[in-house]
Write an enzyme that holds these catalytic residues in place. Structure first.
Site, PDB file in Angstrom:
ATOM      1  N   LYS A 189       5.156 -15.548  -4.922  1.00  0.00           N
ATOM      2  CA  LYS A 189       4.215 -15.535  -3.798  1.00  0.00           C
ATOM      3  C   LYS A 189       2.893 -14.928  -4.255  1.00  0.00           C
ATOM      4  O   LYS A 189       2.812 -13.726  -4.508  1.00  0.00           O
ATOM      5  CB  LYS A 189       4.746 -14.693  -2.639  1.00  0.00           C
ATOM      6  N   GLY A 242       1.131  -4.256  -6.345  1.00  0.00           N
ATOM      7  CA  GLY A 242       0.337  -4.167  -5.121  1.00  0.00           C
ATOM      8  C   GLY A 242       0.292  -2.733  -4.629  1.00  0.00           C
ATOM      9  O   GLY A 242       0.408  -1.783  -5.417  1.00  0.00           O
ATOM     10  N   SER A 243       0.161  -2.598  -3.322  1.00  0.00           N
ATOM     11  CA  SER A 243      -0.057  -1.267  -2.762  1.00  0.00           C
ATOM     12  C   SER A 243       1.260  -0.503  -2.594  1.00  0.00           C
ATOM     13  O   SER A 243       2.341  -1.094  -2.510  1.00  0.00           O
ATOM     14  CB  SER A 243      -0.733  -1.398  -1.398  1.00  0.00           C
ATOM     15  N   THR A 246       3.261  -1.497   0.589  1.00  0.00           N
ATOM     16  CA  THR A 246       4.104  -2.692   0.450  1.00  0.00           C
ATOM     17  C   THR A 246       5.300  -2.386  -0.450  1.00  0.00           C
ATOM     18  O   THR A 246       6.417  -2.847  -0.184  1.00  0.00           O
ATOM     19  CB  THR A 246       3.277  -3.874  -0.104  1.00  0.00           C
ATOM     20  N   GLY A 247       5.076  -1.593  -1.500  1.00  0.00           N
ATOM     21  CA  GLY A 247       6.193  -1.203  -2.376  1.00  0.00           C
ATOM     22  C   GLY A 247       7.301  -0.524  -1.590  1.00  0.00           C
ATOM     23  O   GLY A 247       8.495  -0.806  -1.775  1.00  0.00           O
ATOM     24  N   GLU A 265       4.794  -2.093  -9.458  1.00  0.00           N
ATOM     25  CA  GLU A 265       3.603  -1.548 -10.113  1.00  0.00           C
ATOM     26  C   GLU A 265       2.600  -1.303  -9.005  1.00  0.00           C
ATOM     27  O   GLU A 265       2.092  -2.245  -8.401  1.00  0.00           O
ATOM     28  CB  GLU A 265       3.065  -2.517 -11.164  1.00  0.00           C
ATOM     29  N   CYS A 300      -6.081  -2.078 -11.340  1.00  0.00           N
ATOM     30  CA  CYS A 300      -5.052  -1.041 -11.098  1.00  0.00           C
ATOM     31  C   CYS A 300      -5.332   0.207 -11.919  1.00  0.00           C
ATOM     32  O   CYS A 300      -5.185   1.320 -11.447  1.00  0.00           O
ATOM     33  CB  CYS A 300      -3.653  -1.520 -11.449  1.00  0.00           C
ATOM     34  N   GLU A 399      -6.271   6.049  -3.512  1.00  0.00           N
ATOM     35  CA  GLU A 399      -6.837   4.951  -4.275  1.00  0.00           C
ATOM     36  C   GLU A 399      -7.825   4.185  -3.398  1.00  0.00           C
ATOM     37  O   GLU A 399      -7.477   3.752  -2.301  1.00  0.00           O
ATOM     38  CB  GLU A 399      -5.727   4.008  -4.736  1.00  0.00           C
TER      39      GLU A 399
HETATM   40  P1  ADP Z   1      -3.446  -5.051  -1.616  1.00  0.00           P
HETATM   41  O1  ADP Z   1      -3.835  -3.867  -0.804  1.00  0.00           O
HETATM   42  O2  ADP Z   1      -3.837  -5.003  -3.039  1.00  0.00           O
HETATM   43  O3  ADP Z   1      -3.760  -6.365  -0.955  1.00  0.00           O
HETATM   44  P2  ADP Z   1      -0.730  -5.503  -0.875  1.00  0.00           P
HETATM   45  O4  ADP Z   1       0.437  -4.679  -1.249  1.00  0.00           O
HETATM   46  O5  ADP Z   1      -1.085  -5.607   0.547  1.00  0.00           O
HETATM   47  O6  ADP Z   1      -1.896  -4.927  -1.748  1.00  0.00           O
HETATM   48  O7  ADP Z   1      -0.602  -6.986  -1.440  1.00  0.00           O
HETATM   49  C1  ADP Z   1       0.010  -7.314  -2.662  1.00  0.00           C
HETATM   50  C2  ADP Z   1       0.931  -8.491  -2.431  1.00  0.00           C
HETATM   51  O8  ADP Z   1       1.955  -8.067  -1.536  1.00  0.00           O
HETATM   52  C3  ADP Z   1       0.281  -9.703  -1.782  1.00  0.00           C
HETATM   53  O9  ADP Z   1       0.837 -10.878  -2.306  1.00  0.00           O
HETATM   54  C4  ADP Z   1       0.663  -9.542  -0.332  1.00  0.00           C
HETATM   55  O10 ADP Z   1       0.690 -10.755   0.391  1.00  0.00           O
HETATM   56  C5  ADP Z   1       2.056  -8.979  -0.460  1.00  0.00           C
HETATM   57  N1  ADP Z   1       2.518  -8.279   0.755  1.00  0.00           N
HETATM   58  C6  ADP Z   1       1.769  -7.661   1.688  1.00  0.00           C
HETATM   59  N2  ADP Z   1       2.538  -7.175   2.681  1.00  0.00           N
HETATM   60  C7  ADP Z   1       3.814  -7.494   2.368  1.00  0.00           C
HETATM   61  C8  ADP Z   1       5.067  -7.281   2.994  1.00  0.00           C
HETATM   62  N3  ADP Z   1       5.174  -6.651   4.155  1.00  0.00           N
HETATM   63  N4  ADP Z   1       6.181  -7.732   2.374  1.00  0.00           N
HETATM   64  C9  ADP Z   1       6.092  -8.363   1.185  1.00  0.00           C
HETATM   65  N5  ADP Z   1       4.934  -8.620   0.555  1.00  0.00           N
HETATM   66  C10 ADP Z   1       3.801  -8.203   1.140  1.00  0.00           C
END
Ligand code: ADP
Length: 495
Positions: A189, A242-243, A246-247, A265, A300, A399
């Site tokens: 994704k 990602g963030s 979300t992690g 990461e 990052c 961050e």
């Molecule tokens: P950023 O702040 O860098 O956009 P995110 O963690 O929001 O970081 O996004 C990184 C990835 O995680 C993207 O592909 C985003 O669509 C996906 N993402 C965001 N929210 C969720 C979620 N609730 N579950 C799974 N993946 C998600």
């Protein structure tokens, strides 16, 4: 040398509406939904992507599982798999400029950086893991006489890959290349705001001969498509960049579903620790400025905190500020632009808000921190240097993911290490000194996954990249990354 006229031609290319890539076919989202793709360069609508659903994730996981079970890739002869991956890398190289320009129109990174960091690194990563296919083997353990114990490395099955928007090709291939090399199938994704280059990547994988169903791409919202991947009982491993928020959600999805392994990461707040005896202060200032301001700080490992010895605090900060003021902010598709677009209106608003909070908490903004080039319709920001930032300040702790550098002076080596470690993150960092002992002590003292001495941003697929503390777990790159995508199976035999 970048070919500006070739870039200018490619930037005008029409991009047709995009769809999901499932089982080797391009399919609209199950509900027929689409999402506009906005370019941060000028705010214009570039095209649309499929607004994927949980049903699309189901279809992609089913295709990935079927491909895995029938062995069309997982049991293909290693030499043949290697050949296909090399062909995949060849095609990325052949289409490098097109991929880079497409990615820049989507995410706003300056082309000089994107070309190298995106298709350039993606092709290299795929070649590296292609070569590992017939070189990394299982083990025979040193067990007692009369027994034989084999340790097999088996692919885990279906790997879910969730990618951010800052370097989709680089970060995407850090995960899909070792996952595929180990024999897995993948459901990927991309970030909803930067999917285009990864969709093109999937088309190139198919052209290279990767069998249908082995690499699937579902685009759409994180809270829909990402959540469906995270909760899916048929996904065995999840690899994410990602963030932190979300992690955390992904760990929760894993706990609520099949306890899938989650490799995360996450963010960083990486320090550049500069001692007065740094070998070349002008060079150090240049590298520190580039290490936080290139790609508008959307990196990052960006060195977002400058921790500088008090005796050179004023002079060094002045140098960094002067460099920040001369860096070329502009159209990311101009070859000489050093700072392209901030990825989105939301990201820009967040960056500016951080600067405001920092000033309210007592920092001095020496330069930048403003929206610029608003007349273009795009999202741009001048690089900000915030001086006298205390370790308690929000901007020291959180961050930003923008072109915002904090400056904090120190008096002793112990204090420098303490400041470097004074956040929840542990991704990267650097120490600048001529003293070898200082370099060793400080790199040993800082809890981060990637440290530099008298340089920043050293990067090669041969070395691991991953975080300590709340910057994540597991590593991308290097042979170690393969371990994330295999199960170890022991087979005991009595002879
Ligand atoms: P950023 O702040 O860098 O956009 P995110 O963690 O929001 O970081 O996004 C990184 C990835 O995680 C993207 O592909 C985003 O669509 C996906 N993402 C965001 N929210 C969720 C979620 N609730 N579950 C799974 N993946 C998600």
């Amino acid at each position: 040398m970048l070919d500006q006229s070739a870039i200018d031609t490619l930037r005008g290319n029409e991009i047709p509406p995009q769809s999901n890539f499932i089982n080797g076919r391009w399919r609209d989202a199950s509900g027929g939904g689409i999402r506009d793709v906005i370019s941060p360069i000028d705010g214009a609508v570039l095209t649309s992507i499929a607004d994927g659903t949980a049903d699309d994730v189901d279809a992609a996981v089913a295709a990935a599982r079927a491909a895995f079970e029938d062995g069309r890739w997982s049991r293909m002869a290693p030499a043949q798999r290697k050949k296909i991956m090399h062909r995949f890398a060849d095609l990325i190289e052949k289409n490098a400029l097109e991929l880079a320009v497409l990615g820049v129109r989507d995410n706003g990174t300056e082309i000089s950086m994107a070309l190298k960091a995106e298709p350039g690194s993606a092709a290299g990563t795929i070649r590296y893991y292609a070569e590992a296919i017939d070189k990394v083997a299982g083990e025979i353990a040193p067990t007692p006489d009369g027994t034989l114990a084999l340790v097999h490395r088996e692919p885990v099955g279906v790997v879910g890959v969730i990618v951010p928007w800052n370097f989709p090709l680089m970060i995407g291939t850090w995960k899909i290349a070792p996952a595929l090399a180990a024999g897995n199938s993948v459901v990927m994704k991309p970030a909803e705001s930067a999917s285009l280059s990864l969709l093109k990547l999937a088309a190139l994988a198919q052209e290279a001969g990767l069998p249908d169903g082995v690499l699937n791409v579902v685009t759409g919202k994180g809270s829909v498509v990402g959540e469906a991947i995270g909760l899916h009982m048929g996904v065995d491993v999840l690899a994410f960049t990602g963030s932190g928020g979300t992690g955390r959600r992904l760990l929760d999805y894993a706990a609520r579903s099949n306890l899938k392994r989650c490799y995360l990461e996450l963010g960083g707040k990486s320090p550049n620790v500069v001692f007065a005896d740094a070998p070349d202060l002008e060079f150090a200032a240049n590298v520190c400025a580039n290490g936080i301001f290139r790609n508008s700080g959307q990196v990052c490992i960006a060195g977002s905190r400058l921790i500088v010895e008090r005796s050179i605090h004023a002079e060094f900060t002045r140098r960094v500020t002067e460099i920040a003021e001369t860096m070329a902010i502009g159209d990311p598709l101009q070859a000489d632009t050093q700072i392209g677009a901030v990825h989105s209106e939301a990201q820009l608003a967040q960056n500016l808000n951080f600067v405001g909070i920092a000033e309210a908490e007592g920092a001095t903004c020496l330069t930048g921190g403003k929206r610029v080039r608003e007349e273009t319709g795009g999202t741009y920001m001048s690089p900000a240097v915030l001086d006298n930032v205390t370790p308690e300040a929000t901007v020291f702790q959180k961050e930003v993911f923008g072109p915002v550098l904090t400056v904090t002076p120190f008096d002793t080596e112990e204090e420098a290490i303490r400041l470097a470690n004074a956040t929840e993150f542990g991704l990267a960092g650097a120490v600048w000194t001529s003293n070898l002992s200082t370099a060793h002590r400080v790199t040993k003292g800082i809890r981060s996954g990637l440290l530099h001495v008298n340089t920043y941003g050293g990067s090669d697929v041969t070395v691991p990249m991953g975080g300590m503390k709340q910057s994540g777990n597991g590593v991308d790159k290097s042979l170690h990354a393969l371990d994330k995508y295999v199960d170890l199976k022991t087979v005991w035999m009595k002879l």
